[in-house]
Design a protein around this motif. Structure first.
Motif, PDB file in Angstrom:
ATOM      1  N   VAL A 165      83.032 105.602 -62.969  1.00  0.00           N
ATOM      2  CA  VAL A 165      84.588 105.659 -63.298  1.00  0.00           C
ATOM      3  C   VAL A 165      84.914 105.790 -64.857  1.00  0.00           C
ATOM      4  N   THR A 166      85.623 106.664 -65.221  1.00  0.00           N
ATOM      5  CA  THR A 166      85.884 106.837 -66.635  1.00  0.00           C
ATOM      6  C   THR A 166      87.226 106.164 -67.095  1.00  0.00           C
ATOM      7  N   ARG A 189      93.373  90.850 -65.156  1.00  0.00           N
ATOM      8  CA  ARG A 189      93.051  89.585 -64.346  1.00  0.00           C
ATOM      9  C   ARG A 189      94.515  89.180 -64.044  1.00  0.00           C
ATOM     10  N   ASP A 190      94.688  88.658 -62.838  1.00  0.00           N
ATOM     11  CA  ASP A 190      95.697  88.214 -62.272  1.00  0.00           C
ATOM     12  C   ASP A 190      96.898  89.372 -62.400  1.00  0.00           C
ATOM     13  N   GLY A 191      96.507  90.629 -62.278  1.00  0.00           N
ATOM     14  CA  GLY A 191      97.356  91.790 -62.291  1.00  0.00           C
ATOM     15  C   GLY A 191      97.771  92.055 -63.958  1.00  0.00           C
ATOM     16  N   ARG A 192      97.090  91.482 -64.985  1.00  0.00           N
ATOM     17  CA  ARG A 192      97.429  91.859 -66.146  1.00  0.00           C
ATOM     18  C   ARG A 192      96.269  92.561 -66.911  1.00  0.00           C
ATOM     19  N   PHE A 193      96.487  93.495 -67.729  1.00  0.00           N
ATOM     20  CA  PHE A 193      95.592  94.227 -68.482  1.00  0.00           C
ATOM     21  C   PHE A 193      94.619  93.256 -69.450  1.00  0.00           C
ATOM     22  N   VAL A 194      93.351  93.465 -69.151  1.00  0.00           N
ATOM     23  CA  VAL A 194      92.531  92.768 -70.247  1.00  0.00           C
ATOM     24  C   VAL A 194      91.672  93.775 -71.034  1.00  0.00           C
ATOM     25  N   ALA A 195      91.469  94.897 -70.518  1.00  0.00           N
ATOM     26  CA  ALA A 195      90.465  95.828 -71.337  1.00  0.00           C
ATOM     27  C   ALA A 195      90.295  97.056 -70.623  1.00  0.00           C
ATOM     28  N   ARG A 196      90.138  98.208 -71.385  1.00  0.00           N
ATOM     29  CA  ARG A 196      89.818  99.551 -70.756  1.00  0.00           C
ATOM     30  C   ARG A 196      88.609  99.736 -71.096  1.00  0.00           C
ATOM     31  N   LEU A 197      87.641 100.110 -69.975  1.00  0.00           N
ATOM     32  CA  LEU A 197      86.284 100.285 -70.175  1.00  0.00           C
ATOM     33  C   LEU A 197      85.806 101.762 -70.205  1.00  0.00           C
ATOM     34  N   ASP A 198      84.886 102.323 -71.078  1.00  0.00           N
ATOM     35  CA  ASP A 198      84.544 103.577 -70.960  1.00  0.00           C
ATOM     36  C   ASP A 198      84.108 103.885 -69.957  1.00  0.00           C
ATOM     37  N   LEU A 199      82.917 103.597 -69.244  1.00  0.00           N
ATOM     38  CA  LEU A 199      82.480 103.815 -68.065  1.00  0.00           C
ATOM     39  C   LEU A 199      82.163 102.643 -67.378  1.00  0.00           C
ATOM     40  N   ALA A 200      82.417 102.550 -65.878  1.00  0.00           N
ATOM     41  CA  ALA A 200      82.471 101.601 -65.121  1.00  0.00           C
ATOM     42  C   ALA A 200      81.966 101.920 -63.470  1.00  0.00           C
ATOM     43  N   TRP A 201      81.149 100.835 -63.083  1.00  0.00           N
ATOM     44  CA  TRP A 201      80.935 100.970 -61.646  1.00  0.00           C
ATOM     45  C   TRP A 201      81.811  99.678 -61.118  1.00  0.00           C
ATOM     46  N   PRO A 202      83.106  99.790 -60.635  1.00  0.00           N
ATOM     47  CA  PRO A 202      83.842  98.593 -60.287  1.00  0.00           C
ATOM     48  C   PRO A 202      83.464  97.507 -59.379  1.00  0.00           C
ATOM     49  N   ASP A 203      82.906  98.505 -58.259  1.00  0.00           N
ATOM     50  CA  ASP A 203      82.474  97.805 -57.078  1.00  0.00           C
ATOM     51  C   ASP A 203      81.143  96.665 -57.322  1.00  0.00           C
ATOM     52  N   LEU A 204      80.426  97.108 -58.420  1.00  0.00           N
ATOM     53  CA  LEU A 204      79.265  96.329 -58.562  1.00  0.00           C
ATOM     54  C   LEU A 204      79.448  95.534 -59.948  1.00  0.00           C
ATOM     55  N   ARG A 205      80.857  95.729 -60.621  1.00  0.00           N
ATOM     56  CA  ARG A 205      81.345  95.070 -61.823  1.00  0.00           C
ATOM     57  C   ARG A 205      80.078  95.172 -63.101  1.00  0.00           C
ATOM     58  N   VAL A 206      79.712  96.479 -63.292  1.00  0.00           N
ATOM     59  CA  VAL A 206      78.968  96.966 -64.344  1.00  0.00           C
ATOM     60  C   VAL A 206      79.611  97.750 -65.058  1.00  0.00           C
ATOM     61  N   ALA A 207      79.666  97.597 -66.209  1.00  0.00           N
ATOM     62  CA  ALA A 207      80.371  98.281 -67.315  1.00  0.00           C
ATOM     63  C   ALA A 207      79.492  98.928 -68.498  1.00  0.00           C
ATOM     64  N   VAL A 208      79.848  99.881 -69.098  1.00  0.00           N
ATOM     65  CA  VAL A 208      79.258 100.563 -70.179  1.00  0.00           C
ATOM     66  C   VAL A 208      80.331 100.875 -71.351  1.00  0.00           C
ATOM     67  N   GLY A 209      79.969 100.244 -72.545  1.00  0.00           N
ATOM     68  CA  GLY A 209      80.993 100.387 -73.676  1.00  0.00           C
ATOM     69  C   GLY A 209      80.069 101.424 -74.658  1.00  0.00           C
ATOM     70  N   TYR A 210      80.643 102.272 -75.280  1.00  0.00           N
ATOM     71  CA  TYR A 210      79.849 102.978 -76.363  1.00  0.00           C
ATOM     72  C   TYR A 210      80.601 102.566 -77.681  1.00  0.00           C
ATOM     73  N   ASP A 211      79.654 102.085 -78.458  1.00  0.00           N
ATOM     74  CA  ASP A 211      80.178 101.796 -80.201  1.00  0.00           C
ATOM     75  C   ASP A 211      79.935 102.783 -80.946  1.00  0.00           C
TER      76      ASP A 211
END
Length: 237
Positions: A149-150, A156-178
């Motif tokens: 997912v892009t 967290r608790d319905g509040r924004f924490v971070a926007r992730l470049d790429l993510a597999w939300p069901d597995l709670r794994v994400a990738v960030g491009y620096d």
């Protein structure tokens, strides 16, 4: 002076629409209708193909292929990773729709190039935020990973924490491009702080730098494979 029916096309057209760029030492892509004789001309990369009148528009007085035709030519002329990166940008600006690209390819089924257009359309994602982020996503998918997912919004608790470049939300794994923008220490600090908050929510966040993307992609890919496999096994227990 371009001949009648010819237009700026490909990467050069995409750049005129604000997607990507063409280096000062690189030639401009020009599309010339079949039957027209033009070139060679220094500084131009001339290609010949069938061009309909509807495929060309004027942009600040310059004939340019339409966004839809530009996507078609990008799919034909560039490696899939590079073509998708630019198509992502055009779709992200809402200059084209992904369904429109698929429809264009289906309309030309049986013609040379339709399969390349379909492949690019299948891989394209208007949610991509950068050319390099698009390249990363496409390379991961072509390596056999599930499509991520892009621009996934971590909360967290319905509040924004971070926007992730790429993510597999069901597995709670994400990738960030620096990328190069992280030469800004303050921005780097803010991004890392937000991601650390997500780590507290049991996310695995992997980072790939421009250097690693170019020189050690296989190593990064192995780490990501491991993270996804580990989370998949955890879910199935």
């Amino acid at each position: 002076m371009l001949p009648s029916g010819a237009a700026i096309a490909g990467r050069s057209a995409a750049a005129l629409y604000g997607v990507g760029s063409v280096g000062v030492a690189e030639p401009l892509d020009v599309l010339v209708p079949v039957g027209q004789r033009f070139g060679p001309v220094a500084g131009l990369s001339v290609r010949t193909a069938e061009v309909a009148e509807a495929d060309v528009r004027l942009k600040t007085g310059i004939p340019v292929t339409t966004p839809l035709r530009t996507c078609w030519d990008l799919a034909q002329w560039l490696p899939v990773e590079e073509a998708v990166a630019r198509v992502d940008g055009l779709a992200g600006q809402r200059l084209v729709q992904i369904d429109e690209l698929r429809g264009s390819a289906h309309d030309r089924l049986g013609l040379r190039g339709c399969k390349r257009m379909l492949r690019v359309a299948e891989l394209a994602d208007p949610g991509a935020e950068s050319v390099q982020g698009s390249r990363l996503r496409v390379r991961l998918v072509l390596a056999g990973l599930p499509r991520p997912v892009t621009r996934f919004v971590g909360e967290r608790d319905g509040r924004f924490v971070a926007r992730l470049d790429l993510a597999w939300p069901d597995l709670r794994v994400a990738v960030g491009y620096d990328g190069l923008w992280h030469d800004d220490p303050e921005q780097f600090h803010r991004d890392r702080r937000r991601l650390n908050r997500l780590l507290g929510e049991d996310w695995i966040v992997l980072h790939v730098t421009a250097k690693r993307f170019g020189e050690d992609f296989d190593g990064f890919l192995a780490e990501l494979h491991h993270a996804l496999r580990t989370r998949t096994r955890t879910r199935t227990r």
